[in-house]
Scaffold this motif. Structure first.
Motif, PDB file in Angstrom:
ATOM      1  N   GLU A 181       1.000  -1.178   0.227  1.00 38.02           N
ATOM      2  CA  GLU A 181       0.155   0.444   0.299  1.00 38.02           C
ATOM      3  C   GLU A 181       0.412   1.876  -0.057  1.00 38.02           C
ATOM      4  N   MET A 182       1.038   2.095  -1.286  1.00 32.60           N
ATOM      5  CA  MET A 182       1.541   3.476  -0.754  1.00 32.60           C
ATOM      6  C   MET A 182       0.527   4.839  -0.620  1.00 32.60           C
ATOM      7  N   GLU A 183       0.908   5.547  -0.121  1.00 38.06           N
ATOM      8  CA  GLU A 183       0.315   6.584   0.870  1.00 38.06           C
ATOM      9  C   GLU A 183       0.904   7.740   0.143  1.00 38.06           C
ATOM     10  N   SER A 184       0.542   8.348  -0.417  1.00 36.68           N
ATOM     11  CA  SER A 184       0.715  10.289  -1.377  1.00 36.68           C
ATOM     12  C   SER A 184      -0.004  11.585  -0.615  1.00 36.68           C
ATOM     13  N   CYS A 185       0.819  12.485  -0.111  1.00 38.67           N
ATOM     14  CA  CYS A 185       0.150  13.578   0.003  1.00 38.67           C
ATOM     15  C   CYS A 185       1.594  14.491  -0.685  1.00 38.67           C
ATOM     16  N   PHE A 186       0.630  15.622   0.158  1.00 42.19           N
ATOM     17  CA  PHE A 186       1.349  17.011  -0.342  1.00 42.19           C
ATOM     18  C   PHE A 186       2.347  18.009   1.019  1.00 42.19           C
ATOM     19  N   VAL A 187       3.942  18.227  -0.182  1.00 43.95           N
ATOM     20  CA  VAL A 187       4.110  18.622   1.489  1.00 43.95           C
ATOM     21  C   VAL A 187       4.955  20.188   0.818  1.00 43.95           C
ATOM     22  N   VAL A 188       5.332  20.475   1.673  1.00 47.51           N
ATOM     23  CA  VAL A 188       5.724  21.776   1.381  1.00 47.51           C
ATOM     24  C   VAL A 188       6.580  22.345   2.591  1.00 47.51           C
ATOM     25  N   GLY A 189       7.980  23.113   1.908  1.00 48.76           N
ATOM     26  CA  GLY A 189       9.272  23.875   2.666  1.00 48.76           C
ATOM     27  C   GLY A 189       8.839  24.629   3.912  1.00 48.76           C
ATOM     28  N   GLY A 190      10.131  25.259   4.906  1.00 43.77           N
ATOM     29  CA  GLY A 190       9.914  25.446   5.701  1.00 43.77           C
ATOM     30  C   GLY A 190       9.326  27.455   5.075  1.00 43.77           C
ATOM     31  N   PRO A 191       9.568  27.233   3.992  1.00 40.77           N
ATOM     32  CA  PRO A 191       8.446  29.675   3.502  1.00 40.77           C
ATOM     33  C   PRO A 191       7.179  29.067   3.341  1.00 40.77           C
ATOM     34  N   LEU A 192       6.765  28.067   3.181  1.00 45.44           N
ATOM     35  CA  LEU A 192       5.148  28.447   2.906  1.00 45.44           C
ATOM     36  C   LEU A 192       5.534  27.492   4.431  1.00 45.44           C
ATOM     37  N   LYS A 193       5.445  26.596   5.098  1.00 48.41           N
ATOM     38  CA  LYS A 193       5.111  26.225   6.116  1.00 48.41           C
ATOM     39  C   LYS A 193       3.883  26.770   7.144  1.00 48.41           C
ATOM     40  N   ASP A 194       4.126  27.955   7.340  1.00 45.41           N
ATOM     41  CA  ASP A 194       2.878  28.722   8.096  1.00 45.41           C
ATOM     42  C   ASP A 194       1.547  28.649   7.153  1.00 45.41           C
ATOM     43  N   SER A 195       2.047  28.750   6.196  1.00 38.50           N
ATOM     44  CA  SER A 195       0.654  29.224   5.335  1.00 38.50           C
ATOM     45  C   SER A 195      -0.241  27.820   4.805  1.00 38.50           C
ATOM     46  N   PHE A 196      -0.114  26.942   5.517  1.00 34.51           N
ATOM     47  CA  PHE A 196      -0.892  25.275   5.912  1.00 34.51           C
ATOM     48  C   PHE A 196      -1.031  24.657   7.055  1.00 34.51           C
ATOM     49  N   LEU A 249      12.445  18.716   6.917  1.00 30.20           N
ATOM     50  CA  LEU A 249      12.724  19.627   6.295  1.00 30.20           C
ATOM     51  C   LEU A 249      11.551  19.693   5.506  1.00 30.20           C
ATOM     52  N   LEU A 250      10.759  18.699   4.953  1.00 31.30           N
ATOM     53  CA  LEU A 250       9.302  19.262   5.059  1.00 31.30           C
ATOM     54  C   LEU A 250       8.362  18.840   5.163  1.00 31.30           C
ATOM     55  N   TYR A 251       6.927  19.315   5.204  1.00 31.10           N
ATOM     56  CA  TYR A 251       5.747  18.698   5.747  1.00 31.10           C
ATOM     57  C   TYR A 251       5.110  18.925   5.086  1.00 31.10           C
ATOM     58  N   GLU A 252       3.948  18.093   6.171  1.00 33.57           N
ATOM     59  CA  GLU A 252       2.540  18.254   4.988  1.00 33.57           C
ATOM     60  C   GLU A 252       1.476  18.530   5.600  1.00 33.57           C
ATOM     61  N   VAL A 253       1.090  18.545   4.164  1.00 33.11           N
ATOM     62  CA  VAL A 253      -0.190  19.933   4.020  1.00 33.11           C
ATOM     63  C   VAL A 253      -1.400  19.276   4.264  1.00 33.11           C
ATOM     64  N   PRO A 254      -2.018  19.412   5.393  1.00 38.30           N
ATOM     65  CA  PRO A 254      -2.832  18.660   6.376  1.00 38.30           C
ATOM     66  C   PRO A 254      -4.355  19.176   5.119  1.00 38.30           C
ATOM     67  N   ILE A 255      -4.805  18.064   4.827  1.00 37.08           N
ATOM     68  CA  ILE A 255      -6.010  17.894   3.586  1.00 37.08           C
ATOM     69  C   ILE A 255      -7.100  17.059   3.994  1.00 37.08           C
ATOM     70  N   LYS A 256      -8.397  18.354   3.606  1.00 40.05           N
ATOM     71  CA  LYS A 256     -10.139  17.901   4.455  1.00 40.05           C
ATOM     72  C   LYS A 256      -9.992  16.824   3.556  1.00 40.05           C
ATOM     73  N   GLU A 257      -9.702  16.694   2.467  1.00 39.18           N
ATOM     74  CA  GLU A 257     -10.453  15.343   1.401  1.00 39.18           C
ATOM     75  C   GLU A 257      -9.727  13.802   1.557  1.00 39.18           C
ATOM     76  N   ALA A 258     -10.231  12.236   1.938  1.00 37.60           N
ATOM     77  CA  ALA A 258      -8.752  11.460   1.349  1.00 37.60           C
ATOM     78  C   ALA A 258      -8.454  11.411   0.438  1.00 37.60           C
ATOM     79  N   ILE A 259      -7.234  11.342   0.481  1.00 35.67           N
ATOM     80  CA  ILE A 259      -5.742  11.314  -0.501  1.00 35.67           C
ATOM     81  C   ILE A 259      -6.228   9.432  -0.318  1.00 35.67           C
ATOM     82  N   PRO A 260      -6.667   9.062  -2.246  1.00 35.02           N
ATOM     83  CA  PRO A 260      -7.171   7.166  -2.483  1.00 35.02           C
ATOM     84  C   PRO A 260      -5.600   6.787  -1.770  1.00 35.02           C
ATOM     85  N   ILE A 261      -5.455   6.093  -1.537  1.00 37.40           N
ATOM     86  CA  ILE A 261      -4.573   4.600  -1.002  1.00 37.40           C
ATOM     87  C   ILE A 261      -4.281   3.412  -1.802  1.00 37.40           C
ATOM     88  N   ARG A 262      -3.257   4.091  -2.866  1.00 35.55           N
ATOM     89  CA  ARG A 262      -2.879   3.285  -4.207  1.00 35.55           C
ATOM     90  C   ARG A 262      -2.445   1.603  -3.432  1.00 35.55           C
TER      91      ARG A 262
END
Length: 294
Positions: A165-180, A257-270
């Motif tokens: 099972e492979m879980e995907s997500c969105f990530v951002v770096g430090g400069p955008l951390k506080d935006s999410f 070094l990276l931060y996961e963006v919390p997403i409201k909707e579920a991202i399907p697991i592959r």
């Protein structure tokens, strides 16, 4: 003319030893039985192969010519047996696997390392390819083991020996951390920050396209890159949100070094499948790998 190959073996051993008695001893047979076999071979060939001398037996001129050819064949057979033994004992051979780089990094690497330590004489060939290309290579015997995205893959002719099972997500770096700092919808994410994506052609990009389409967005990423390493670097530098395999960047997430963006909707697991070809015997090298990997 069809002649029992055992007769040629008897001829070869007798010629090498130069003695009926020595050859009989090596072949675990009696001298009369060995002499009868040589006479049978001579009868089938239509001429004499040996003549007796004070020391035992010597080849006739015709026998010498035949011996030169039989010796080459015998050596090839011995070399084949030696090579077969080496392959069975994991002293030589190769293992061919096709898998996307991301899966190799987060799932296969520890097994590959262990396998290489146990069987250092086995050559490993790891190929990066799409699921469609992997199934083609597996079908034509170009690889031993393939790991593919199971969804929409044609599986007739293959056996699934393991699933992942492979879980995907969105990530951002430090400069955008506080935006999410709080959960955001897919649509709002698309509106608020550049999207970093893999190039078209692989299952990761395909799943990303489908995710956005399910929310009415025909995705046109600002950045399209050829591998996840580059995507992680772009995200670290605050250039946008990258859609990645979570396990692939787990060290970067752990180190901040990276931060996961919390997403409201579920991202399907592959779901991925580890495949081999049906009705195709696996080499010892491939079987040994699967025993470690399963």
């Amino acid at each position: 003319m069809i002649i029992n190959l055992e007769l040629y073996r008897i001829f070869y051993i007798t010629a090498k030893s130069g003695s009926i008695s020595k050859a009989a001893k090596e072949l675990f047979t009696s001298q009369p039985a060995l002499s009868q076999s040589i006479k049978l071979l001579e009868k089938k060939l239509g001429g004499e192969l040996f003549y007796r001398n004070a020391r035992g037996v010597s080849l006739t001129a015709e026998g010498e010519v035949l011996f030169q050819y039989i010796e080459q064949g015998y050596r090839l057979i011995m070399a084949g047996e030696q090579k077969y033994s080496e392959l069975k004992n994991m002293q030589s051979g190769q293992l061919r696997i096709a898998v996307c780089t991301a899966v190799c990094k987060f799932d296969l690497m520890s097994t590959i390392t262990q396998y290489n330590h146990q069987y250092p004489d086995i050559r490993l060939q790891i190929r990066d390819a799409s699921s469609q290309e992997i199934t083609r290579m597996l079908a034509f015997g170009e690889i031993d083991i393939g790991i593919i995205n199971l969804r929409d893959s044609e599986l007739s002719g293959f056996l699934i020996v393991k699933t992942l099972e492979m879980e995907s997500c969105f990530v951002v770096g430090g400069p955008l951390k506080d935006s999410f700092s709080s959960p955001i919808s897919i649509k709002d994410l698309w509106k608020s920050v550049p999207i970093i994506a893999l190039q078209e052609g692989g299952s990761t990009r395909e799943s990303m396209n489908e995710l956005f389409l399910s929310h009415g967005i025909n995705l046109q990423p600002q950045f399209e890159l050829e591998n996840l390493d580059l995507m992680a670097e772009f995200a670290k530098n605050g250039l946008g949100a990258a859609y990645v395999i979570k396990d692939y960047v787990k060290e970067e997430l752990k180190k901040g070094l990276l931060y996961e963006v919390p997403i409201k909707e579920a991202i399907p697991i592959r779901t991925l499948g580890v495949l081999i070809k049906k009705d195709m015997p696996l080499s010892t090298a491939a079987l040994s790998f699967l025993s470690l990997y399963s």
